[in-house]
Design an enzyme around this catalytic site. Structure first.
Site, PDB file in Angstrom:
ATOM      1  CB  SER A  12      -0.909   0.015   1.231  1.00 15.53           C
ATOM      2  OG  SER A  12      -0.160   0.277   2.406  1.00 15.53           O
ATOM      3  CE  LYS A  80      -3.376   2.103  13.107  1.00 20.49           C
ATOM      4  NZ  LYS A  80      -4.215   1.107  12.446  1.00 20.49           N
ATOM      5  CG  ASP A  81      -1.578  -2.595  11.486  1.00 20.49           C
ATOM      6  OD1 ASP A  81      -2.655  -2.275  12.023  1.00 20.49           O
ATOM      7  OD2 ASP A  81      -1.161  -2.080  10.425  1.00 20.49           O
ATOM      8  NE  ARG A 128      -8.556   2.445  18.574  1.00 21.39           N
ATOM      9  CZ  ARG A 128      -8.631   3.648  17.993  1.00 21.39           C
ATOM     10  NH1 ARG A 128      -9.080   4.683  18.683  1.00 21.39           N
ATOM     11  NH2 ARG A 128      -8.253   3.819  16.746  1.00 21.39           N
ATOM     12  NE  ARG A 129      -9.557   4.800  14.036  1.00 19.79           N
ATOM     13  CZ  ARG A 129      -8.730   4.550  13.025  1.00 19.79           C
ATOM     14  NH1 ARG A 129      -9.165   3.887  11.968  1.00 19.79           N
ATOM     15  NH2 ARG A 129      -7.477   4.964  13.074  1.00 19.79           N
ATOM     16  NE  ARG A 146     -10.212  -4.137   6.593  1.00 16.01           N
ATOM     17  CZ  ARG A 146      -9.898  -5.347   6.139  1.00 16.01           C
ATOM     18  NH1 ARG A 146     -10.772  -6.335   6.248  1.00 16.01           N
ATOM     19  NH2 ARG A 146      -8.735  -5.578   5.595  1.00 16.01           N
ATOM     20  CG  ASN A 148      -5.273   1.321  -0.044  1.00 18.72           C
ATOM     21  OD1 ASN A 148      -6.003   2.277  -0.302  1.00 18.72           O
ATOM     22  ND2 ASN A 148      -4.806   0.518  -0.985  1.00 18.72           N
ATOM     23  NE  ARG A 152      -8.866   2.740   5.550  1.00 17.53           N
ATOM     24  CZ  ARG A 152      -8.200   3.271   6.573  1.00 17.53           C
ATOM     25  NH1 ARG A 152      -8.846   3.798   7.594  1.00 17.53           N
ATOM     26  NH2 ARG A 152      -6.881   3.272   6.575  1.00 17.53           N
ATOM     27  CB  CYS A 237      -8.021  -7.417  15.758  1.00 15.66           C
ATOM     28  SG  CYS A 237      -6.573  -6.733  14.938  1.00 15.66           S
TER      29      CYS A 237
END
Length: 309
Positions: A12, A80-81, A128-129, A146, A148, A152, A237
């Site tokens: 990406s 974070k991933d 989370r969001r 979903r 990249n 989005r 996740c």
């Protein structure tokens, strides 16, 4: 100057930007490098939310396999991933200086936020969001998004949504930050959001030594606390968990949150620690969440997730 370092990256635009940043830092130190783009499962499967795919580290797994098979020497990830437990044989080599950890709303006008009766549709692929947004705006509708960053943003334009939530760092890095985007400073970010990590093989002492030269110690400490908090809560996740540690002189200020999937339940913690006493700090913050009802809430989230799969 030693071997040519093969840098593994997703394909990406954002992932390539991150890999090129690492490449530039290494080459500035006199090291020879080459980029090796690799397609990840997370990039290929765009029709399901991350939590429905049932894989922890879906964006990092393909690169980790390439690393273990000797196809690359180092791999660059959004921290974070990365699962809180690294695969056997792989170690963290460097955390680069963190960008903004915050989320933001890309929108088509903010009138709907002023009117608390007005219905609105907000897009995000993050549990989370979604949970934090519903906690603040329970009358809004949340839809899955979903792909990249570029994909989005296009989907937001093409659909009749009022807005979509993104990581500020991602949009800034590839220069797609809209001037009127709203920084959601009330939303607790994902653990390690805004930070990049470089991993290598445990047996590769050469790359470990090279990567130590680009490690940013304050960012490493902040993200380590956040990831320890996440690991103790056993989120990955699959649960709405936010965490933010910020070093201010000799103090670390921490804010963490665990929510139910629908945002109706929220357990928060805010604590400070002296910088030289942070060992186990993330764990202590997580334990406070668990003691305040987090153990029961995590079990109910696991039960809900098991019905999804």
């Amino acid at each position: 100057m030693g071997k040519i370092i093969r840098i593994g990256t997703r394909e990406s635009e954002l992932a390539l930007w991150q890999a090129k940043m690492v490449q530039a830092k290494l080459e500035a130190l006199g090291h020879d490098t080459i980029l090796v783009p690799i397609t990840s499962t997370g990039d290929q499967v765009l029709d399901k939310p991350l939590y429905e795919l049932g894989i922890t580290g879906i964006f990092t797994k393909t690169l980790d396999i390439a690393l273990l098979k000797g196809k690359i020497d180092i791999a660059v990830h959004s921290l974070k991933d990365v699962p809180t437990q690294l695969p056997k044989g792989i170690v963290q080599g460097a955390v680069l200086q963190r960008a903004s950890p915050h989320d933001l709303l890309v929108h088509k006008g903010m009138d709907f936020l002023q009117n608390h009766e007005e219905l609105a549709t907000i897009a995000t692929g993050s549990l989370r969001r979604k949970a934090q947004w519903l906690s603040k705006y329970p009358h809004h509708k949340l839809v899955n998004l979903r792909g990249n960053v570029n994909t989005r943003l296009i989907k937001l334009i093409e659909n009749e949504w009022q807005g979509a939530i993104f990581a500020q760092a991602g949009l800034e890095r590839i220069k797609l930050m809209p001037k009127d985007a709203l920084v959601l400073d009330w939303m607790v970010p994902a653990p390690a959001q805004g930070a990049m990590v470089v991993v290598t093989l445990e047996k590769d002492s050469y790359c470990q030594e090279v990567l130590s030269q680009i490690n940013h110690l304050p960012s490493e400490k902040e993200t380590s606390i956040e990831r320890e908090f996440l690991r103790v809560l056993e989120g990955g996740c699959t649960a709405p968990i936010g965490a933010l540690a910020e070093i201010q002189e000799n103090t670390v200020r921490f804010k963490g949150v665990l929510l139910s999937l629908d945002g109706t339940e929220k357990i928060e913690v805010e604590k400070s620690s002296e910088l030289d006493k942070i060992e186990g700090f993330g764990k202590a913050c997580a334990q406070q969440i668990l003691d305040q009802g987090g153990t029961v809430l995590m079990q109910s989230i696991r039960n809900e997730n098991s019905t999804i799969h």
